[in-house]
Design an enzyme around this catalytic site. Structure first.
Site, mmCIF file in Angstrom:
data_model
loop_
_atom_site.group_PDB
_atom_site.id
_atom_site.type_symbol
_atom_site.label_atom_id
_atom_site.label_comp_id
_atom_site.label_asym_id
_atom_site.label_seq_id
_atom_site.Cartn_x
_atom_site.Cartn_y
_atom_site.Cartn_z
ATOM 1 N N TRP A 148 0.790 -1.220 0.000
ATOM 2 C CA TRP A 148 0.000 0.000 0.000
ATOM 3 C C TRP A 148 0.827 1.277 0.000
ATOM 4 O O TRP A 148 0.294 2.361 -0.223
ATOM 5 C CB TRP A 148 -0.916 0.023 1.230
ATOM 6 C CG TRP A 148 -0.230 -0.348 2.518
ATOM 7 C CD1 TRP A 148 -0.254 -1.560 3.133
ATOM 8 C CD2 TRP A 148 0.597 0.491 3.338
ATOM 9 N NE1 TRP A 148 0.504 -1.532 4.283
ATOM 10 C CE2 TRP A 148 1.040 -0.287 4.436
ATOM 11 C CE3 TRP A 148 0.996 1.833 3.258
ATOM 12 C CZ2 TRP A 148 1.868 0.236 5.439
ATOM 13 C CZ3 TRP A 148 1.832 2.343 4.251
ATOM 14 C CH2 TRP A 148 2.251 1.546 5.332
ATOM 15 N N ASN A 149 2.131 1.208 0.242
ATOM 16 C CA ASN A 149 2.892 2.452 0.401
ATOM 17 C C ASN A 149 3.143 3.173 -0.916
ATOM 18 O O ASN A 149 3.156 4.402 -0.964
ATOM 19 C CB ASN A 149 4.204 2.183 1.148
ATOM 20 C CG ASN A 149 5.079 1.163 0.458
ATOM 21 O OD1 ASN A 149 4.588 0.237 -0.194
ATOM 22 N ND2 ASN A 149 6.379 1.291 0.607
ATOM 23 N N PRO A 173 -3.999 -6.065 -5.911
ATOM 24 C CA PRO A 173 -3.602 -4.783 -5.331
ATOM 25 C C PRO A 173 -3.818 -4.795 -3.821
ATOM 26 O O PRO A 173 -4.556 -5.639 -3.293
ATOM 27 C CB PRO A 173 -4.539 -3.788 -6.017
ATOM 28 C CG PRO A 173 -5.772 -4.575 -6.300
ATOM 29 C CD PRO A 173 -5.294 -5.975 -6.609
ATOM 30 N N GLY A 225 6.640 -6.587 0.014
ATOM 31 C CA GLY A 225 5.948 -6.486 1.285
ATOM 32 C C GLY A 225 6.846 -6.882 2.439
ATOM 33 O O GLY A 225 8.083 -6.786 2.354
ATOM 34 N N GLU A 246 10.735 -8.681 -2.709
ATOM 35 C CA GLU A 246 11.358 -7.451 -2.205
ATOM 36 C C GLU A 246 10.739 -7.188 -0.848
ATOM 37 O O GLU A 246 9.574 -6.798 -0.754
ATOM 38 C CB GLU A 246 11.132 -6.297 -3.184
ATOM 39 C CG GLU A 246 12.081 -5.140 -2.977
ATOM 40 C CD GLU A 246 11.529 -4.095 -2.039
ATOM 41 O OE1 GLU A 246 11.800 -4.212 -0.816
ATOM 42 O OE2 GLU A 246 10.829 -3.177 -2.492
ATOM 43 N N LEU A 247 11.536 -7.403 0.222
ATOM 44 C CA LEU A 247 10.960 -7.545 1.554
ATOM 45 C C LEU A 247 11.346 -6.429 2.523
ATOM 46 O O LEU A 247 11.274 -6.597 3.727
ATOM 47 C CB LEU A 247 11.369 -8.906 2.132
ATOM 48 C CG LEU A 247 11.039 -10.103 1.233
ATOM 49 C CD1 LEU A 247 11.504 -11.394 1.876
ATOM 50 C CD2 LEU A 247 9.548 -10.160 0.913
ATOM 51 N N CYS A 280 10.352 1.254 1.682
ATOM 52 C CA CYS A 280 11.291 0.169 1.987
ATOM 53 C C CYS A 280 12.722 0.674 2.125
ATOM 54 O O CYS A 280 13.518 0.077 2.862
ATOM 55 C CB CYS A 280 11.228 -0.897 0.891
ATOM 56 S SG CYS A 280 9.604 -1.685 0.730
#
Length: 484
Positions: A148-149, A173, A225, A246-247, A280
């Site tokens: 959501w960012n 989404p 996320g 991608e964490l 992130c």
């Protein structure tokens, strides 16, 4: 603006699952609803993508590029409407949302160009009678799950790379911010992307996302996320799939005694607090040489206090808007309380903004903490909020050791004017992205990915598109022609 239907097989269809409310985080008012897609609806989307795959993969890459360019142009034309939806559901200021949509359009144009430059290799064999060809072929059906960012840009990285490679895609989404992604799907549909190539199903990650991960008809999962969810994806897939994960991270910044302090402060304020720290590659912790520690702190505190906060629709040019929900706000407050209880010094922020207009909404002042240690959560966990911890260091090796003292490895930053320090720091920081004297660790034409618990695989750049290919080795034996 608040499209709630799902795109399945080229058609916009109403969902039949449970209804989920979507809030404006600046006012806490409900702005619309979406449905939690049923397993039947998810499977229909997957089957539509599977059916569309052969034709899309077989299409000329130049034709795919033409459609991606058209989609990019259409998204840019609709930038204001998409941005307004994003600000309403996510909280970031309107001008920042417009910038994000523009980056999405640029991403589609970039991958349109990369898609026509998919090169193979010819590899020599021991005998000239043999020739080995290495060709790249699209993987197949991709499930894309995004947070959501950055609800537009992060979806764009996945859609652009996948479609340019010849894959088809099912996008889930974020349930907090579904409307700007749905508007993007509308633009892709209107640009003429064939039915079934792009599908979008709404709902919760725990049900919709999980079903996509477990489906044997999905060939690749692209996820951005949390580390906990990424690990669950890796562990719960029922078939072997290619993964791009991608964490996030716990990103450090080093400021040496030779640094331009004003530039370092400007960079720290931008990358610590942009999007309310909900990014992130946000700077979570800063290590500053003892000789410039107090001057840096006072300058950073002043820069944080000078940042403006407002409802992003009321003031499009505000520096910061609301946080996306109560959850990241609660974590920010918890990390702040933990640090203060363990001896940190509050230099700026530490409270919500004052005024009647902030009585509702998830607002918090950008916060700077001094004298932080690795016994504090702010220095060891990703806050994902407008909070940064600062600590002094004596030697450069100490600073690098502390910066690397984390299970994460996404992005890191340093400010120094000394070339020897630049080489020392950049070669020893165990991160996929290192930015020196700037805070833009990711650009679209260079690979972007993390190490350790920050994930696997790459987005951005040519490498981001290659993640959507299988390699095939074709070994051919030739005979001499009869009339040679």
């Amino acid at each position: 603006m608040f499209e709630s239907e799902m795109l399945i097989g080229g058609e916009w269809v109403p969902g039949t699952g449970d209804v989920l409310q979507v809030q404006n985080p600046a006012t806490e008012e409900t702005i619309g609803t979406i449905t939690n897609a049923t397993t039947e609806e998810i499977d229909r989307a997957i089957h539509a993508a599977r059916k569309a795959f052969p034709a899309w993969a077989g299409l000329s890459p130049f034709k795919r590029a033409e459609l991606l360019h058209k989609a990019g142009e259409l998204i840019d034309q609709r930038k204001d409407d998409i941005a307004r939806a994003m600000t309403t559901e996510q909280g970031k200021p309107l001008n920042e949302a417009r910038g994000e949509v523009s980056k999405l359009a640029q991403t589609l144009h970039f991958y349109a160009e990369e898609g026509v430059r998919v090169h193979g290799e010819i590899i020599p064999n021991e005998s000239n009678a043999y020739q080995s060809l290495v060709v790249r072929e699209p993987i197949g059906v991709v499930a894309a799950i995004s947070p959501w960012n950055y609800p537009a840009e992060l979806i764009g990285w996945k859609i652009g790379g996948a479609l340019a490679a010849g894959c088809t895609i099912v996008v889930k989404p974020p349930e907090l911010t579904p409307f700007s992604p749905l508007a993007i799907a509308r633009a892709l549909h209107d640009a003429g992307i064939p039915a079934g190539v792009v599908n979008m199903v709404t709902g919760k990650g725990s049900s919709v996302g999980q079903h996509l991960v477990e489906s044997p008809l999905v060939d690749k999962v692209a996820f951005t996320g949390s580390g906990a969810v990424g690990l669950r994806i890796q562990q719960s897939s029922l078939t072997v799939k290619k993964l791009s994960l991608e964490l996030g991270g716990n990103c450090p910044m080093i400021v040496t005694a030779t640094a331009d302090l004003d530039a370092a402060v400007k960079g720290a304020a931008r990358r610590s607090f942009r999007n309310m720290g909900q990014i992130c590659i946000a700077i979570n912790r800063i290590y500053v040489a003892e000789s410039v520690y107090e001057p840096f702190l006072s300058k950073l505190a002043a820069a944080a206090d000078a940042l403006t906060i407002d409802n992003g629709l009321d003031d499009p040019g505000a520096d910061l808007g609301a946080m996306a929900s109560a959850e990241p706000l609660g974590k920010t407050k918890a990390h702040l309380a933990d640090a203060l209880q363990k001896g940190a010094r509050l230099m700026a922020g530490g409270r919500p903004p004052e005024g009647e207009k902030f009585r509702k909404g998830f607002f918090f002042r950008p916060t700077v903490l001094a004298d932080c240690t690795h016994e504090m959560q702010v220095m060891t966990e990703e806050t994902f909020g407008p909070l940064v911890g600062v600590a002094p260091f004596r030697t450069l090796s100490e600073a690098v050791e502390k910066a690397n003292d984390t299970p994460y490895g996404l992005a890191s930053y340093a400010y120094t004017k000394h070339m020897d320090e630049m080489r020392y720091i950049s070669s020893r920081l165990d991160y996929g992205n290192v930015a020196i004297n700037n805070v833009d660790a990711g650009i679209i034409n260079a690979p972007y990915g993390g190490r350790k618990q920050s994930g696997v695989g790459y987005e951005h750049g040519r490498e981001g598109m290659l993640e959507y290919f299988n390699f095939k080795h074709v070994r051919i034996c030739f005979d001499e022609p009869e009339d040679a």
